[in-house]
Design a protein around this motif. Structure first.
Motif, PDB file in Angstrom:
ATOM      1  N   MET A 128      -8.989   2.681   0.269  1.00 22.51           N
ATOM      2  CA  MET A 128     -10.196   2.361  -0.457  1.00 22.51           C
ATOM      3  C   MET A 128     -11.435   2.942   0.210  1.00 22.51           C
ATOM      4  O   MET A 128     -12.292   2.220   0.687  1.00 22.51           O
ATOM      5  CB  MET A 128     -10.373   0.852  -0.592  1.00 22.51           C
ATOM      6  N   ALA A 129     -11.525   4.228   0.318  1.00 26.24           N
ATOM      7  CA  ALA A 129     -12.700   4.848   0.925  1.00 26.24           C
ATOM      8  C   ALA A 129     -13.844   4.852  -0.066  1.00 26.24           C
ATOM      9  O   ALA A 129     -13.651   5.046  -1.251  1.00 26.24           O
ATOM     10  CB  ALA A 129     -12.379   6.275   1.357  1.00 26.24           C
ATOM     11  N   PHE A 158     -11.849  -4.296  -0.180  1.00 22.81           N
ATOM     12  CA  PHE A 158     -10.866  -4.531  -1.233  1.00 22.81           C
ATOM     13  C   PHE A 158      -9.453  -4.183  -0.778  1.00 22.81           C
ATOM     14  O   PHE A 158      -8.558  -4.064  -1.581  1.00 22.81           O
ATOM     15  CB  PHE A 158     -11.225  -3.714  -2.472  1.00 22.81           C
ATOM     16  N   ASP A 159      -9.248  -4.000   0.510  1.00 21.61           N
ATOM     17  CA  ASP A 159      -7.939  -3.673   1.034  1.00 21.61           C
ATOM     18  C   ASP A 159      -7.183  -4.971   1.267  1.00 21.61           C
ATOM     19  O   ASP A 159      -7.432  -5.673   2.233  1.00 21.61           O
ATOM     20  CB  ASP A 159      -8.093  -2.873   2.332  1.00 21.61           C
ATOM     21  N   ALA A 204      -3.081 -11.983  -1.166  1.00 18.12           N
ATOM     22  CA  ALA A 204      -3.587 -10.830  -1.912  1.00 18.12           C
ATOM     23  C   ALA A 204      -3.956 -11.219  -3.335  1.00 18.12           C
ATOM     24  O   ALA A 204      -4.990 -10.783  -3.859  1.00 18.12           O
ATOM     25  CB  ALA A 204      -2.542  -9.717  -1.925  1.00 18.12           C
ATOM     26  N   ALA A 205      -3.134 -12.036  -3.974  1.00 20.23           N
ATOM     27  CA  ALA A 205      -3.419 -12.468  -5.343  1.00 20.23           C
ATOM     28  C   ALA A 205      -4.666 -13.349  -5.401  1.00 20.23           C
ATOM     29  O   ALA A 205      -5.517 -13.189  -6.282  1.00 20.23           O
ATOM     30  CB  ALA A 205      -2.211 -13.216  -5.915  1.00 20.23           C
ATOM     31  N   SER A 225      -3.534  -3.818  -4.804  1.00 15.27           N
ATOM     32  CA  SER A 225      -4.758  -3.702  -4.004  1.00 15.27           C
ATOM     33  C   SER A 225      -5.681  -2.645  -4.592  1.00 15.27           C
ATOM     34  O   SER A 225      -6.898  -2.852  -4.707  1.00 15.27           O
ATOM     35  CB  SER A 225      -4.398  -3.347  -2.555  1.00 15.27           C
ATOM     36  N   ILE A 226      -5.125  -1.515  -4.977  1.00  9.20           N
ATOM     37  CA  ILE A 226      -5.924  -0.444  -5.571  1.00  9.20           C
ATOM     38  C   ILE A 226      -6.438  -0.861  -6.952  1.00  9.20           C
ATOM     39  O   ILE A 226      -7.572  -0.562  -7.325  1.00  9.20           O
ATOM     40  CB  ILE A 226      -5.097   0.845  -5.661  1.00  9.20           C
TER      41      ILE A 226
END
Length: 226
Positions: free
Chosen positions: A27-28, A41-42, A51-52, A187-188
């Protein structure tokens, strides 16, 4: 504009048990957002449950930021704004924020549908007494219906190992920097959804005013066409 870049990844295991090498640079963000933590957001270092839940919280924060931008803050006191989002306020929960954003045209239908899935996933993970993962059948079925998740999966190279040596040692794979494909793609997808929340209204306004979609926003063509 923020940019999503997929880091160098190698798929090691097929289907739901796929593992990918994850460099931590997925997530750059561009130089204009240099003050924003790159890993905001990683979610891959979270448990699947984390994560959820954290992913949903990040998207709820994105909705709050966007909705505040639409408000007449110059005629409202800080308390009035706070009351709207407080526990007893009309926009106190994730569901209400999603519905209002869609009702007023601030997000498109695809973004609305994806957010609804994230909301259901958050509830499923939060209220489950057992162990859940993004590779469980019912969870997979839900995330595979997410537009942003499907786009994220397509970005990963599909190089599979033969898979003849049995299941990999999960702890060893994690120690070597590998994670499961579904979790990485989720994640993305969360990052992509946050960007859609931020830009959907502006992109749809371009179309309303007969303006072309800038090349830099090509990834939002479906929003422009909606």
């Amino acid at each position: 504009m923020e940019a999503v870049r997929i880091a160098s990844c190698t798929v090691l295991w097929q289907d739901s048990a796929a593992w990918i090498n994850y460099s931590g640079e997925v997530m750059a963000e561009d130089s204009r957002d240099s003050e924003t933590p790159r890993k905001k957001f990683d979610l891959v270092d979270e448990s699947d449950r984390g994560a959820a839940i954290v992913g949903a919280a990040l998207l709820e924060d994105s909705l709050v930021s966007m909705l505040k931008e639409k408000m007449l803050l110059d005629v409202m006191s800080q308390k009035q704004v706070k009351d709207i989002f407080d526990l007893s306020g009309p926009l106190s929960n994730f569901s209400a924020k999603i519905s209002i954003a869609f009702a007023f045209g601030f997000i498109d239908k695809t973004t609305f549908d994806d957010l609804q899935i994230v909301k259901k996933l958050r509830n499923k993970f939060a209220h489950s007494s057992g162990k859940l993962s993004f590779d469980d059948g019912e969870v997979k079925s839900q995330i595979n219906n997410m537009h942003c998740f499907k786009l994220a999966v397509q970005e990963f190279p599909r190089r599979f190992s033969p898979g003849s040596d049995g299941e990999p040692d999960e702890w060893k794979m994690r120690a070597d920097g590998y994670i499961r494909l579904n979790k990485a793609a989720f994640s993305i997808a969360v990052k992509d959804l946050s960007m859609r929340i931020k830009f959907s209204s502006m992109i749809r306004d371009l179309k309303i005013h007969g303006l072309p979609l800038p090349e830099a926003f090509a990834m939002f063509k479906d929003v422009y066409d909606s």
